[in-house]
Write an enzyme that holds these catalytic residues in place. Structure first.
Site, PDB file in Angstrom:
ATOM      1  N   HIS A 138      11.852  45.301 -67.155  1.00  0.00           N
ATOM      2  CA  HIS A 138      10.302  44.970 -67.052  1.00  0.00           C
ATOM      3  C   HIS A 138       9.619  46.222 -66.944  1.00  0.00           C
ATOM      4  O   HIS A 138       9.803  47.012 -65.984  1.00  0.00           O
ATOM      5  CB  HIS A 138      10.119  44.095 -65.963  1.00  0.00           C
ATOM      6  CG  HIS A 138       8.742  43.562 -65.783  1.00  0.00           C
ATOM      7  ND1 HIS A 138       8.541  42.311 -65.744  1.00  0.00           N
ATOM      8  CD2 HIS A 138       7.439  44.262 -65.584  1.00  0.00           C
ATOM      9  CE1 HIS A 138       7.058  42.239 -65.539  1.00  0.00           C
ATOM     10  NE2 HIS A 138       6.645  43.478 -65.515  1.00  0.00           N
ATOM     11  N   LYS A 195       8.902  40.946 -58.135  1.00  0.00           N
ATOM     12  CA  LYS A 195       9.483  42.151 -57.903  1.00  0.00           C
ATOM     13  C   LYS A 195       9.749  42.712 -56.586  1.00  0.00           C
ATOM     14  O   LYS A 195       9.277  42.230 -55.631  1.00  0.00           O
ATOM     15  CB  LYS A 195       8.146  43.186 -58.755  1.00  0.00           C
ATOM     16  CG  LYS A 195       7.723  42.823 -60.075  1.00  0.00           C
ATOM     17  CD  LYS A 195       6.481  43.505 -60.188  1.00  0.00           C
ATOM     18  CE  LYS A 195       5.903  43.230 -61.913  1.00  0.00           C
ATOM     19  NZ  LYS A 195       4.647  43.590 -62.212  1.00  0.00           N
ATOM     20  N   ASN A 211      -2.222  41.678 -66.837  1.00  0.00           N
ATOM     21  CA  ASN A 211      -2.835  41.330 -65.712  1.00  0.00           C
ATOM     22  C   ASN A 211      -4.283  42.161 -65.457  1.00  0.00           C
ATOM     23  O   ASN A 211      -4.277  43.276 -65.554  1.00  0.00           O
ATOM     24  CB  ASN A 211      -1.858  41.844 -64.450  1.00  0.00           C
ATOM     25  CG  ASN A 211      -0.735  40.948 -64.490  1.00  0.00           C
ATOM     26  OD1 ASN A 211      -0.702  39.595 -64.481  1.00  0.00           O
ATOM     27  ND2 ASN A 211       0.324  41.370 -64.313  1.00  0.00           N
ATOM     28  N   ARG A 214      -6.305  42.882 -63.131  1.00  0.00           N
ATOM     29  CA  ARG A 214      -6.566  43.145 -61.635  1.00  0.00           C
ATOM     30  C   ARG A 214      -5.686  44.426 -61.208  1.00  0.00           C
ATOM     31  O   ARG A 214      -5.030  44.923 -61.937  1.00  0.00           O
ATOM     32  CB  ARG A 214      -5.899  41.848 -60.623  1.00  0.00           C
ATOM     33  CG  ARG A 214      -4.661  41.451 -61.009  1.00  0.00           C
ATOM     34  CD  ARG A 214      -4.095  40.591 -60.004  1.00  0.00           C
ATOM     35  NE  ARG A 214      -2.928  39.867 -60.381  1.00  0.00           N
ATOM     36  CZ  ARG A 214      -1.573  40.585 -60.132  1.00  0.00           C
ATOM     37  NH1 ARG A 214      -1.497  41.810 -59.724  1.00  0.00           N
ATOM     38  NH2 ARG A 214      -0.527  39.823 -60.652  1.00  0.00           N
TER      39      ARG A 214
END
Length: 450
Positions: free
Chosen positions: A207, A235, A289, A291
């Site tokens: 990832h 994570k 994402n 943010r």
């Protein structure tokens, strides 16, 4: 911008307060009943009670949070991460109330919040994507034929999904139709949208992600990160830059992420996430994402850029303070998420009072936390206590520094994931960059070694 409401709690609220204060902004933090005496409440200039313990009645209560901003005279709202940070409806309410939303436009949040639409936007921008269906499955689609065209194994994904919900892995055609219906049901229940699509599944994938910034006119990246060490899709360890990534892959994901931001007219900080297949040496888009990410500190450490400061500048209409040529990468950074969970009891939450607390100090060590000695860790919210971040010249030195820092970290009164982190950092597979997003679940004996 003069007075900022932080619509969050814990370490990220404290983190935002620190930069806001450096910029001369007044700060107000919202709190629930259990957080009245929190570190964040003490760090802000003001705190406003928005409800009882349940997040739905406090931190997720649109009206209460917006009322707190207006009643306290704030002119801007920073949502942090989680909670309302990717809620387009709330962002629109903030803007409609005449306040500044520290984040991208609600339309960008909506676009990237729908995984199938985000996938199409990424493809249009030249971002590499996995083989899959063009949009959500329709009732009259031949799902089995589409699946065979993609190839097994594959994954059924909710269009409105996130956090690992609405996802089903399919190894054989006999599992397909039932998996689609299960994913649709879960997606409808959790997200209010039962649309799903199909996508090729990459086994043993890593990832990786790219941090981008945009001010509506200029767009840059701050490099990449690797977040492959995960437990149940959450994570655990993150590092920057992503190690052992071929130059051509690194160039493609960085450049295409910037192009995606440009195509969206993006304003603020965002992260474009990828699956990297080390066998094929290919990366493919997962999602964006819209943010601030939990792991943003490791990018700050290797670039020297305060990402929260850039967010606030962009929201205030001042624009980015730097160009792509100004971004210089230095060394390697690793972050771990220290949670109030007991790894010896299947990571069961460990709420309670912290009776002793000591953080490591020294060169290249950073601790972002929302607790102090005497803090009560409530059972109502995310269990993360702190992020331990180290920066060093090389990856090997960063691993050694983080292991040493853990030896000088002391948390008593509650159980933490510290033994688990020591184990992961000491694994030869991590040192050799042979881990992947399913490493913890698929490695025999790893949890028994605790």
């Amino acid at each position: 911008m003069r007075k900022l409401l932080i619509a969050n709690r814990g370490e990220i609220a404290v983190r935002i307060i620190r930069t806001a204060r450096d910029m001369g902004l007044e700060t107000v933090v919202v709190v629930s009943e259990p957080d009245r005496d929190s570190m964040a409440a003490g760090a802000a200039d003001e705190s406003v009670l928005v409800g009882p313990a349940p997040a739905t009645a406090s931190y997720l209560n649109h009206d209460a949070v917006l009322r707190a901003a207006l009643d306290s005279g704030c002119d801007a709202v920073h949502p942090g991460y989680g909670f309302l940070s990717e809620n387009a409806a709330f962002a629109r309410k903030v803007v409609d109330a005449g306040l500044t939303w520290v984040g991208p436009d609600p339309s960008a949040i909506e676009l990237m919040g729908n995984k199938s639409r985000a996938r199409a936007a990424a493809q249009d921008a030249g971002v590499p994507i996995l083989r899959g269906t063009d949009g959500p499955l329709e009732p009259d689609d031949d799902a089995l034929a589409l699946a065979w065209d993609i190839g097994f194994p594959l994954v059924v994904k909710a269009s409105a999904g996130g956090g690992g919900r609405g996802i089903r892995f399919v190894n054989h055609e006999s599992e397909l139709l039932a998996s689609i219906e299960t994913a649709r049901g879960e997606a409808a229940s959790v997200f209010g949208d039962g649309a799903v699509y199909l996508e090729r599944f990459v086994e043993l994938a890593r990832h990786v992600e790219v941090q981008i910034l945009g001010d509506g006119e200029r767009y840059i990246h701050l490099g990449d990160r690797d977040c492959s060490m995960q437990r149940r899709s959450q994570k655990v360890l993150e590092e920057a830059p992503a190690p052992d990534l071929p130059h051509h892959v690194r160039d493609v994901i960085r450049e295409s992420s910037v192009e995606l931001a440009r195509r969206c007219g993006y304003r603020g900080a965002g992260t474009v996430e990828f699956l990297y297949d080390p066998v094929r040496e290919e990366a493919a888009f997962i999602e964006m994402n819209t943010r601030l990410q939990v792991e943003h500190p490791i990018t700050e450490e290797i670039t020297g850029v305060d990402i929260v400061r850039e967010q606030l500048r962009i929201a205030a209409g001042e624009g980015l303070s730097l160009s792509q040529d100004d971004v210089v990468f230095s060394g390697h950074a690793i972050e771990l998420r220290l949670n109030a969970e007991d790894p010896h009891k299947n990571f069961f939450p460990s709420p309670g009072t912290i009776t002793r607390l000591a953080w490591p100090t020294g060169e290249g060590i950073r601790v972002d936390t929302g607790v102090v000695e005497g803090s009560v860790v409530a059972p109502f919210y995310d269990s993360m206590l702190a992020k331990l971040i180290v920066h060093a010249d090389t990856r090997e030195e960063a691993i050694a520094r983080l292991l040493a820092a853990l030896e000088h970290t002391h948390v008593e009164g509650i159980a933490t994931t510290m033994p688990f982190h020591k184990l992961l950092l000491s694994r030869p597979e991590f040192a050799a960059v042979e881990h992947h997003s399913k490493f913890i679940e698929t490695t025999d004996g790893i949890l028994e070694a605790l």
